[in-house]
Motif scaffolding. Structure first.
Motif, PDB file in Angstrom:
ATOM      1  N   PHE A 141      23.481  73.828 -14.188  1.00 62.95           N
ATOM      2  CA  PHE A 141      23.174  74.121 -13.162  1.00 62.95           C
ATOM      3  C   PHE A 141      22.707  72.786 -13.098  1.00 62.95           C
ATOM      4  CE2 PHE A 141      23.501  78.193 -14.256  1.00 62.95           C
ATOM      5  CZ  PHE A 141      24.652  78.547 -12.697  1.00 62.95           C
ATOM      6  N   TYR A 177      26.042  79.037 -19.526  1.00 67.49           N
ATOM      7  CA  TYR A 177      26.901  77.884 -17.627  1.00 67.49           C
ATOM      8  C   TYR A 177      25.446  77.123 -17.155  1.00 67.49           C
ATOM      9  CZ  TYR A 177      28.633  82.431 -17.425  1.00 67.49           C
ATOM     10  OH  TYR A 177      29.653  83.368 -17.543  1.00 67.49           O
ATOM     11  N   ILE A 228      33.389  69.662 -12.341  1.00 71.97           N
ATOM     12  CA  ILE A 228      32.302  70.767 -12.390  1.00 71.97           C
ATOM     13  C   ILE A 228      33.463  72.024 -11.877  1.00 71.97           C
ATOM     14  CG2 ILE A 228      30.343  69.407 -11.920  1.00 71.97           C
ATOM     15  CD1 ILE A 228      30.613  70.381  -8.887  1.00 71.97           C
ATOM     16  N   ASP A 229      32.892  73.074 -11.967  1.00 73.21           N
ATOM     17  CA  ASP A 229      34.003  74.515 -11.799  1.00 73.21           C
ATOM     18  C   ASP A 229      33.478  74.602 -10.297  1.00 73.21           C
ATOM     19  OD1 ASP A 229      34.911  74.843 -14.341  1.00 73.21           O
ATOM     20  OD2 ASP A 229      33.020  74.257 -14.947  1.00 73.21           O
ATOM     21  N   GLY A 230      32.122  74.496  -9.493  1.00 72.23           N
ATOM     22  CA  GLY A 230      31.819  75.355  -9.039  1.00 72.23           C
ATOM     23  C   GLY A 230      30.613  74.142  -7.461  1.00 72.23           C
ATOM     24  N   ILE A 231      30.053  74.341  -6.419  1.00 72.37           N
ATOM     25  CA  ILE A 231      29.462  74.141  -6.084  1.00 72.37           C
ATOM     26  C   ILE A 231      28.521  75.476  -5.878  1.00 72.37           C
ATOM     27  CG2 ILE A 231      28.262  73.709  -3.546  1.00 72.37           C
ATOM     28  CD1 ILE A 231      30.136  71.570  -5.492  1.00 72.37           C
ATOM     29  N   GLY A 232      26.779  75.852  -6.487  1.00 67.41           N
ATOM     30  CA  GLY A 232      26.234  76.823  -6.172  1.00 67.41           C
ATOM     31  C   GLY A 232      24.454  76.675  -6.667  1.00 67.41           C
ATOM     32  N   HIS A 233      23.838  77.651  -6.808  1.00 64.45           N
ATOM     33  CA  HIS A 233      22.589  77.756  -7.185  1.00 64.45           C
ATOM     34  C   HIS A 233      22.565  78.788  -8.177  1.00 64.45           C
ATOM     35  CE1 HIS A 233      21.530  75.082  -3.529  1.00 64.45           C
ATOM     36  NE2 HIS A 233      21.903  74.922  -4.584  1.00 64.45           N
ATOM     37  N   LEU A 288      33.593  68.433  -8.277  1.00 67.94           N
ATOM     38  CA  LEU A 288      35.206  69.454  -7.571  1.00 67.94           C
ATOM     39  C   LEU A 288      35.654  68.975  -7.637  1.00 67.94           C
ATOM     40  CD1 LEU A 288      34.412  72.503  -7.759  1.00 67.94           C
ATOM     41  CD2 LEU A 288      33.897  72.422  -5.526  1.00 67.94           C
ATOM     42  N   TYR A 321      28.134  73.691 -12.799  1.00 71.64           N
ATOM     43  CA  TYR A 321      28.065  74.489 -11.453  1.00 71.64           C
ATOM     44  C   TYR A 321      26.839  72.982 -11.101  1.00 71.64           C
ATOM     45  CZ  TYR A 321      30.770  79.206 -11.686  1.00 71.64           C
ATOM     46  OH  TYR A 321      31.559  79.894 -12.144  1.00 71.64           O
ATOM     47  N   VAL A 342      24.701  82.000  -8.071  1.00 71.63           N
ATOM     48  CA  VAL A 342      25.688  81.707  -9.332  1.00 71.63           C
ATOM     49  C   VAL A 342      25.458  83.253  -9.777  1.00 71.63           C
ATOM     50  CG1 VAL A 342      27.488  81.141 -10.833  1.00 71.63           C
ATOM     51  CG2 VAL A 342      26.882  79.445  -8.949  1.00 71.63           C
ATOM     52  N   GLU A 368      30.353  76.589 -17.807  1.00 76.54           N
ATOM     53  CA  GLU A 368      31.042  76.705 -16.501  1.00 76.54           C
ATOM     54  C   GLU A 368      29.960  75.677 -16.031  1.00 76.54           C
ATOM     55  OE1 GLU A 368      31.525  79.988 -14.134  1.00 76.54           O
ATOM     56  OE2 GLU A 368      33.816  80.517 -15.278  1.00 76.54           O
TER      57      GLU A 368
END
Length: 279
Positions: free
Chosen positions: A95, A93, A218-223, A213, A115, A227, A113
């Motif tokens: 980030f 993953y 990207i697949d998502g907003i997050g840290h 996004l 993020y 996540v 993925e």
């Protein structure tokens, strides 16, 4: 107190909890200074090996913060991560921090993925070459340029000689080849996820995490911690896999041949890479 006691017990004796190994991919790729080594496969290979070596880990998390740099090093690092992921059957993953652009986004695509923070800078799927022309400057200074080559194209794009259209076309041809490799990689790794028009996605433009996004980059907003714990549970543990620190003479620049002029140029190039994204 219970959490402290839990950590004191060797993992093999504990009830199994998810463990995520964390690897930071920080800095310009293939471009550095004596005090800021470049991000290269040679420099990161050992860290990657250790990140995937342990049996029973749940995933590897890549934290990417890079404005890009050398295309070949980007490809080498990406391919090594994917090979280890396949060999060990461990998901990856990514980030994105401040910026994952150009070669930085190439690295980000090593994740299954991706993020980012809403304000991260993502994209810049293109190829760039930049320089200066000093022809008039040296003429005004009364400097005579002397170049002797065996091979008519050996001095191609010499900044102290007038630019030739055929030299520029040769460079553009090389850039098109590298750009196609980059586009193929993004199409493959983001298959079925890209939502924007290719003319826009592959224009070299960059976007905020929120915009990326929407475009499917990207697949998502997050840290990372949020996540990973959302996926594997609140008890998920993290271990940062970093290059062993060492303050030897070589790290301080002693025992190496330091060229002040080339060091200054490297520093300017490094600064320019980050400055393209306002950092």
């Amino acid at each position: 107190m219970p959490n402290l006691l839990h950590r004191l017990i060797p993992r093999r004796w504990r009830k199994k909890t998810p463990l995520v190994h964390v690897v930071r991919l920080q800095g310009a790729i293939g471009v550095g200074t004596p005090f800021k080594p470049p991000l290269t496969l040679e420099g990161i290979a050992g860290t990657l090996e250790r990140a995937f070596a342990r049996k029973g880990i749940t995933a590897v998390a890549l934290i990417v913060n890079s404005p890009g740099g050398a295309a070949v090093q980007s490809a080498l690092i990406h391919e090594r991560i994917r090979a280890l992921s396949a060999e060990k059957n461990i998901p990856v993953y990514t980030f994105c921090e401040d910026v994952a652009a150009s070669g930085g986004y190439w690295l980000a695509c090593a994740g299954d993925e991706i993020y980012a923070d809403a304000s991260s800078i993502v994209g810049s799927i293109g190829v760039i070459a930049a320089g200066f022309g000093f022809v008039e400057a040296i003429r005004k200074l009364g400097i005579e340029r002397r170049v002797h080559t065996a091979g008519e194209s050996k001095s191609i794009l010499d900044p102290f000689q007038p630019e030739k259209p055929e030299d520029v076309e040769r460079l553009l041809g090389l850039q098109r080849d590298v750009h196609e490799e980059f586009k193929t990689l993004v199409r493959t790794r983001r298959q079925g996820k890209l939502k924007g028009e290719e003319a826009e996605l592959f224009s070299g433009a960059f976007w905020s995490g929120r915009q990326a996004l929407t475009l499917g980059l990207i697949d998502g907003i997050g840290h990372m911690r949020d996540v990973m714990r959302g996926k594997f549970g609140d008890k998920t543990e993290f271990k940062v896999i970093a290059k062993p620190a060492g303050w030897g003479l070589r790290r301080l620049g002693f025992g190496t041949t330091l060229d002040p002029a080339s060091g200054l140029i490297d520093a300017m190039e490094l600064r320019a890479l980050w400055a393209r994204f306002g950092l």
